[in-house]
Design a protein around this motif. Structure first.
Motif, mmCIF file in Angstrom:
data_model
loop_
_atom_site.group_PDB
_atom_site.id
_atom_site.type_symbol
_atom_site.label_atom_id
_atom_site.label_comp_id
_atom_site.label_asym_id
_atom_site.label_seq_id
_atom_site.Cartn_x
_atom_site.Cartn_y
_atom_site.Cartn_z
ATOM 1 N N LEU A 257 -5.273 9.560 4.973
ATOM 2 C CA LEU A 257 -3.953 9.840 5.541
ATOM 3 C C LEU A 257 -2.918 9.945 4.435
ATOM 4 C CD1 LEU A 257 -1.901 10.056 7.871
ATOM 5 C CD2 LEU A 257 -1.800 7.542 7.855
ATOM 6 N N ASN A 258 -2.928 9.006 3.507
ATOM 7 C CA ASN A 258 -1.975 9.008 2.408
ATOM 8 C C ASN A 258 -2.053 10.314 1.620
ATOM 9 O OD1 ASN A 258 -0.088 7.733 0.526
ATOM 10 N ND2 ASN A 258 -1.830 7.569 -0.874
ATOM 11 N N SER A 259 -3.278 10.763 1.354
ATOM 12 C CA SER A 259 -3.474 12.006 0.618
ATOM 13 C C SER A 259 -2.986 13.216 1.407
ATOM 14 C CB SER A 259 -4.962 12.168 0.279
ATOM 15 O OG SER A 259 -5.215 13.400 -0.356
ATOM 16 N N ALA A 260 -3.314 13.251 2.696
ATOM 17 C CA ALA A 260 -2.919 14.396 3.528
ATOM 18 C C ALA A 260 -1.407 14.490 3.671
ATOM 19 C CB ALA A 260 -3.575 14.279 4.903
ATOM 20 N N LEU A 261 -0.743 13.375 3.817
ATOM 21 C CA LEU A 261 0.716 13.380 3.930
ATOM 22 C C LEU A 261 1.346 13.998 2.687
ATOM 23 C CD1 LEU A 261 1.294 9.821 5.465
ATOM 24 C CD2 LEU A 261 1.806 12.004 6.595
ATOM 25 N N GLN A 262 0.837 13.625 1.530
ATOM 26 C CA GLN A 262 1.394 14.151 0.288
ATOM 27 C C GLN A 262 1.069 15.628 0.099
ATOM 28 O OE1 GLN A 262 1.191 11.409 -3.142
ATOM 29 N NE2 GLN A 262 0.451 9.845 -1.724
ATOM 30 N N GLN A 263 -0.090 16.066 0.593
ATOM 31 C CA GLN A 263 -0.402 17.489 0.545
ATOM 32 C C GLN A 263 0.563 18.305 1.397
ATOM 33 O OE1 GLN A 263 -4.640 18.735 0.783
ATOM 34 N NE2 GLN A 263 -5.099 16.535 0.773
ATOM 35 N N LEU A 264 1.098 17.687 2.419
ATOM 36 C CA LEU A 264 2.065 18.351 3.291
ATOM 37 C C LEU A 264 3.491 18.278 2.732
ATOM 38 C CD1 LEU A 264 0.773 17.222 6.801
ATOM 39 C CD2 LEU A 264 0.536 19.476 5.732
ATOM 40 N N GLY A 265 3.634 17.687 1.568
ATOM 41 C CA GLY A 265 4.948 17.601 0.935
ATOM 42 C C GLY A 265 5.772 16.405 1.355
ATOM 43 N N LEU A 266 5.150 15.443 2.025
ATOM 44 C CA LEU A 266 5.858 14.243 2.461
ATOM 45 C C LEU A 266 5.689 13.128 1.431
ATOM 46 C CD1 LEU A 266 4.766 14.360 6.188
ATOM 47 C CD2 LEU A 266 7.061 14.829 5.312
ATOM 48 N N ARG A 267 6.713 12.325 1.287
ATOM 49 C CA ARG A 267 6.675 11.219 0.339
ATOM 50 C C ARG A 267 6.272 9.931 1.065
ATOM 51 N NH1 ARG A 267 12.661 11.072 -1.381
ATOM 52 N NH2 ARG A 267 12.764 11.386 0.891
ATOM 53 N N VAL A 268 5.401 9.163 0.406
ATOM 54 C CA VAL A 268 4.977 7.855 0.907
ATOM 55 C C VAL A 268 5.499 6.800 -0.058
ATOM 56 C CG1 VAL A 268 3.001 6.383 1.497
ATOM 57 C CG2 VAL A 268 2.880 8.854 1.931
ATOM 58 N N PRO A 269 6.397 5.889 0.383
ATOM 59 C CA PRO A 269 6.759 5.599 1.766
ATOM 60 C C PRO A 269 8.125 6.153 2.194
ATOM 61 C CG PRO A 269 7.415 3.762 0.414
ATOM 62 C CD PRO A 269 6.849 4.807 -0.527
ATOM 63 N N GLU A 270 8.768 6.940 1.348
ATOM 64 C CA GLU A 270 10.150 7.349 1.663
ATOM 65 C C GLU A 270 10.241 8.109 2.985
ATOM 66 O OE1 GLU A 270 9.848 6.708 -2.719
ATOM 67 O OE2 GLU A 270 8.654 7.785 -1.212
ATOM 68 N N ASP A 271 9.268 8.976 3.257
ATOM 69 C CA ASP A 271 9.273 9.747 4.506
ATOM 70 C C ASP A 271 8.377 9.129 5.573
ATOM 71 O OD1 ASP A 271 10.984 11.745 3.405
ATOM 72 O OD2 ASP A 271 9.242 12.633 2.396
ATOM 73 N N VAL A 272 7.228 8.656 5.152
ATOM 74 C CA VAL A 272 6.255 8.063 6.083
ATOM 75 C C VAL A 272 5.599 6.850 5.428
ATOM 76 C CG1 VAL A 272 4.197 8.447 7.495
ATOM 77 C CG2 VAL A 272 5.738 10.356 7.032
ATOM 78 N N SER A 273 5.540 5.745 6.165
ATOM 79 C CA SER A 273 4.855 4.545 5.669
ATOM 80 C C SER A 273 3.431 4.481 6.203
ATOM 81 C CB SER A 273 5.616 3.287 6.092
ATOM 82 O OG SER A 273 6.805 3.132 5.345
ATOM 83 N N VAL A 274 2.564 3.830 5.427
ATOM 84 C CA VAL A 274 1.161 3.689 5.803
ATOM 85 C C VAL A 274 0.729 2.231 5.595
ATOM 86 C CG1 VAL A 274 -1.221 4.394 5.318
ATOM 87 C CG2 VAL A 274 0.642 6.074 5.123
ATOM 88 N N VAL A 275 0.097 1.662 6.627
ATOM 89 C CA VAL A 275 -0.510 0.329 6.526
ATOM 90 C C VAL A 275 -1.953 0.442 7.012
ATOM 91 C CG1 VAL A 275 -0.473 -2.061 7.338
ATOM 92 C CG2 VAL A 275 1.680 -0.864 6.889
ATOM 93 N N SER A 276 -2.882 -0.172 6.275
ATOM 94 C CA SER A 276 -4.295 -0.093 6.669
ATOM 95 C C SER A 276 -4.887 -1.495 6.806
ATOM 96 C CB SER A 276 -5.080 0.763 5.676
ATOM 97 O OG SER A 276 -5.070 0.181 4.382
ATOM 98 N N PHE A 277 -6.219 -1.592 6.735
ATOM 99 C CA PHE A 277 -6.894 -2.855 7.052
ATOM 100 C C PHE A 277 -8.128 -3.012 6.171
ATOM 101 C CE2 PHE A 277 -8.603 -6.268 9.468
ATOM 102 C CZ PHE A 277 -7.704 -6.630 10.470
ATOM 103 N N ASP A 278 -8.347 -4.193 5.633
ATOM 104 C CA ASP A 278 -9.557 -4.647 4.907
ATOM 105 C C ASP A 278 -9.311 -5.001 3.452
ATOM 106 O OD1 ASP A 278 -11.256 -4.487 7.101
ATOM 107 O OD2 ASP A 278 -11.872 -2.434 6.656
ATOM 108 N N ASN A 279 -8.301 -4.377 2.783
ATOM 109 C CA ASN A 279 -8.086 -4.573 1.354
ATOM 110 C C ASN A 279 -9.333 -4.210 0.553
ATOM 111 O OD1 ASN A 279 -6.829 -5.214 -1.074
ATOM 112 N ND2 ASN A 279 -7.448 -7.358 -0.983
ATOM 113 N N GLY A 280 -9.885 -3.038 0.855
ATOM 114 C CA GLY A 280 -11.032 -2.543 0.108
ATOM 115 C C GLY A 280 -10.605 -1.703 -1.077
ATOM 116 N N TYR A 281 -11.590 -1.130 -1.733
ATOM 117 C CA TYR A 281 -11.381 -0.366 -2.974
ATOM 118 C C TYR A 281 -10.404 0.796 -2.770
ATOM 119 C CZ TYR A 281 -12.585 2.715 -6.900
ATOM 120 O OH TYR A 281 -12.541 3.536 -7.996
ATOM 121 N N LEU A 282 -10.541 1.512 -1.649
ATOM 122 C CA LEU A 282 -9.721 2.706 -1.444
ATOM 123 C C LEU A 282 -8.241 2.380 -1.306
ATOM 124 C CD1 LEU A 282 -11.978 4.823 0.929
ATOM 125 C CD2 LEU A 282 -11.539 5.183 -1.509
#
Length: 339
Positions: A257-282
């Protein structure tokens, strides 16, 4: 008649599943009394000896010194998450003077209910099942009568102790974090059919949105998300409007999601915030790093071994589920809602 009659032979004779035979012979719930009686009668006619005598052998036999760890090929391939749990299990098992026997289960073995040899010959004292395989396969494992603890998985049809993440309340906290940053338009990316854990995280999202008085906008509730670049980009493009924040039920979805948002020209987190789950490598290699719910993997392993050793000593006690807490790790992917 064959020299050795198996549960599969009985299942084929009656045209039912091997799991149903196992449940009936081991005295577990899951089959009607009429079916149980038919299975027992057929087993007797075919010369199959099991049921209570086998269960007594498994509980009364001298300890073998071995503990089994079983998981699907897929689970063992997820080294960044399940690998840490495995290492913790190994440490805790060795501390208690036991040997850890490890077996991966491929798709063929899962479908045909083929158990590892050390379970077939009863050469372990207890069993740890890491993540989900199939319900029928896990019930075949518990049908051996050996003490069993599930790790990061449970199901209404499986009767065993379980060590779990508190998925609902952890997802709730992730949404709370976004609301505290001023977000009111919050979406969720999940795959609810993949595992009970993801479904429970979706439930936590719904609970939080209702508690905080926020509207759940159906196009932003995606229950069949895939961890693929093209899929994520196409999904975002298909939406007429985007939320200001997304909660993702795992780090893989958060990464794509983070990658796709930036491909669309959106800034993370200025335009869209992202929170995920697990604290894994990615979540750690993303740019920016993703705010995530941290799962204490070492605690997972330690609690699983503790529960298994307790279960070996207390076989008659009711089954329990232990919910482990998570911790919110605030990183660069979450920020104040845009004006």
């Amino acid at each position: 008649m064959k020299d050795k009659v198996t549960m599969q032979d009985i299942a084929e004779r009656l045209n039912i599943s091997k799991n149903s035979v196992s449940q009936a012979l081991s005295g577990k719930d899951g089959v009607s009394e009429e079916t149980r009686k038919l299975i027992l009668e057929t087993a007797h006619q075919m010369g199959y000896v099991y049921s209570q005598s086998r269960k007594r052998r498994s509980s009364d036999a001298e300890p073998t010194g071995n503990i089994a760890l079983i998981a699907s090929d897929f689970a063992f391939s997820m080294k960044s998450f399940f690998g840490e749990i495995y290492l913790s299990i190994e440490r805790e098992t060795v501390k208690r003077g036991k040997n850890l026997l490890i077996q991966s289960v491929n798709k063929h073995a899962a479908e045909k209910l083929i158990l590892p040899s050390f379970l077939q010959n009863q050469s372990v004292d207890g069993i740890l099942v890491l993540s989900h395989i199939t319900t029928d396969y896990i019930n075949t494992i518990t049908g051996t009568g050996k003490p069993t603890v599930l790790i990061d998985h449970h199901h209404p049809s499986i009767h065993a102790d379980c060590i779990l993440t508190n998925n609902r309340f952890s997802a709730y906290e992730a949404v709370r974090h976004l609301t505290e940053l001023g977000h009111r338009k919050i979406g969720i990316l999940s795959n609810t059919s993949f595992s009970p854990s993801y479904y429970e995280r979706w439930e936590g999202y719904v609970l939080a949105m209702n508690d905080f008085g926020l509207e759940i906008h159906n196009p932003w509730v995606i229950k069949d998300a895939r961890e693929e670049s093209d899929y994520m980009l196409d999904k975002l493009k298909s939406l007429d409007q985007l939320p200001t924040a997304w909660f993702c039920v795992n780090d893989g979805l958060g990464f794509y999601l983070n990658s796709a948002l930036q491909q669309l020209g959106l800034r993370v987190p200025e335009d869209v915030s992202v929170v995920s789950f697990d604290n894994g490598y990615l979540s750690q290699v993303s740019t920016p790093q993703i705010t995530t719910m941290d799962v204490d993997l070492k605690l997972y392993g330690r609690k699983a071994v503790e529960q298994l050793f307790w279960r070996i000593e207390h076989p008659e006690h009711p089954f329990t589920e232990l919910l482990l807490p998570t911790k919110l790790l605030k990183r660069g992917s979450s920020g104040p809602a845009p004006d």
